[in-house]
Write an enzyme that holds these catalytic residues in place. Structure first.
Site, PDB file in Angstrom:
ATOM      1  CG  ASP A  10      -1.411   0.821   1.563  1.00  0.00           C
ATOM      2  OD1 ASP A  10      -2.066   1.792   0.874  1.00  0.00           O
ATOM      3  OD2 ASP A  10      -2.084   1.834   2.345  1.00  0.00           O
ATOM      4  CG  ASP A  12      -1.825   7.107   0.671  1.00  0.00           C
ATOM      5  OD1 ASP A  12      -0.622   8.163   0.865  1.00  0.00           O
ATOM      6  OD2 ASP A  12      -2.861   7.366  -0.016  1.00  0.00           O
ATOM      7  CD  GLU A  19      -3.904   9.144   4.830  1.00  0.00           C
ATOM      8  OE1 GLU A  19      -4.613   9.955   4.655  1.00  0.00           O
ATOM      9  OE2 GLU A  19      -4.360   7.824   4.332  1.00  0.00           O
ATOM     10  CE  LYS A  54     -14.954  10.404  -7.592  1.00  0.00           C
ATOM     11  NZ  LYS A  54     -15.517  11.008  -9.215  1.00  0.00           N
ATOM     12  CD  GLU A  55     -14.238   6.853  -3.678  1.00  0.00           C
ATOM     13  OE1 GLU A  55     -14.455   6.064  -5.046  1.00  0.00           O
ATOM     14  OE2 GLU A  55     -13.487   7.652  -3.510  1.00  0.00           O
ATOM     15  NE  ARG A  56     -10.902   9.154   3.762  1.00  0.00           N
ATOM     16  CZ  ARG A  56      -9.822   9.064   2.658  1.00  0.00           C
ATOM     17  NH1 ARG A  56      -8.538  10.179   2.474  1.00  0.00           N
ATOM     18  NH2 ARG A  56      -9.358   7.472   2.390  1.00  0.00           N
ATOM     19  CB  THR A 119      -2.273   2.761  -3.480  1.00  0.00           C
ATOM     20  OG1 THR A 119      -2.817   4.189  -2.954  1.00  0.00           O
ATOM     21  CG2 THR A 119      -1.847   3.553  -4.868  1.00  0.00           C
ATOM     22  CB  THR A 120      -7.803   3.964  -1.990  1.00  0.00           C
ATOM     23  OG1 THR A 120      -7.094   4.217  -0.901  1.00  0.00           O
ATOM     24  CG2 THR A 120      -7.828   1.835  -2.285  1.00  0.00           C
ATOM     25  CB  SER A 122      -5.721   9.741  -7.604  1.00  0.00           C
ATOM     26  OG  SER A 122      -4.526  10.769  -6.812  1.00  0.00           O
TER      27      SER A 122
END
Length: 250
Positions: A10, A12, A19, A54-56, A119-120, A122
């Site tokens: 991963d 972050d 973060e 964006k989901e956050r 990773t999630t 971008s």
């Protein structure tokens, strides 16, 4: 002979403590847009349960009745601006790699292991991080952002990594810092080593094959909190990854 064929990491919180840069970028984007809120550390910690920037934001707006309602287009523009601000912060301030990251990546490449970044964040954020950290070109595979329809803890991104790398179940070891990452990797058949980050230290990692304070350096040993111990050196090396894999298969 080390049997592990691949190392998947991963970004972050795992490669670097990024973060806080993300949180600052979110808050700067909110201020620029005239939005009447700011994310402090406790709130951001709770929001990190939602993967994807964006989901956050969307989750936050839905959760607070007084928050303004944004169209999908406005939400996308806000997130894009946040990413641009994050990249600027990253290039101005940097994000040092966590202990042992560069060492382990070097050892893995020298031994011929496949390396994947999973990773999630971008693709733009991932690319900026790899450039500023000196890791550009290190990974054989980079999977980021919306490359799959569902983000962690869904295992889709790790299933894609297995397919792209040609791996069988248990032939790679995943390194993550969060429970969402743990569930994602486990769901795709990978043993998991957790190195908890700034915002994830109190999460439940009971299903992980190993939990270490960090990856360790000679002279800066890590504490090993769960799973196999690393002996006198106190570092995660290729032999240790094989032990983690062994704990998964037993």
């Amino acid at each position: 002979m080390v049997g592990v064929k691949a190392l998947l990491l991963d970004l972050d919180g795992t490669l670097a403590e990024t973060e806080e840069l993300h949180r600052e970028a979110f808050n700067r984007a909110f201020r620029e847009a005239g939005l009447p809120f700011s994310w402090d550390r406790p709130l951001y910690k709770a929001l990190l349960e939602v993967t994807g920037g964006k989901e956050r934001i969307a989750h936050f707006l839905r959760s607070f009745p007084d928050a303004p309602r944004l169209s999908e287009e406005a939400l996308t523009r806000l997130h894009q601006r946040k990413n641009a601000l994050y990249e600027a912060l990253l290039r101005e301030e940097g994000a040092p790699l966590r202990p042992g990251v560069r060492r382990l990546l070097g050892e893995a490449r020298e031994a011929g292991l496949l390396l994947a970044l999973v990773t999630t964040t971008s693709p733009e954020n991932a690319r900026a991080f790899l450039e500023t950290s000196g890791l550009k070109g290190v990974f054989h595979l980079v999977l980021a952002g919306d490359i799959v329809p569902h983000k962690k803890p869904d295992p889709a991104i790790y299933h894609l990594a297995r397919k792209e790398l040609g791996l069988g179940e248990g032939e790679g070891v995943a390194v993550e810092d969060s429970r969402n990452g743990l569930l994602s990797a486990r769901g795709a058949g990978f043993p998991v080593l957790i190195t908890p980050g700034l915002y994830t230290a109190d999460q439940d990692f009971s299903e992980a094959q190993g939990v270490a304070e960090h990856l360790g350096e000679p002279g800066h040993p890590a504490r090993f909190l769960q799973g196999p111990r690393a002996g006198e050196r106190g570092v995660v090396d290729l032999d240790y990854l094989e032990e983690v894999r062994g704990w998964w298969s037993t």
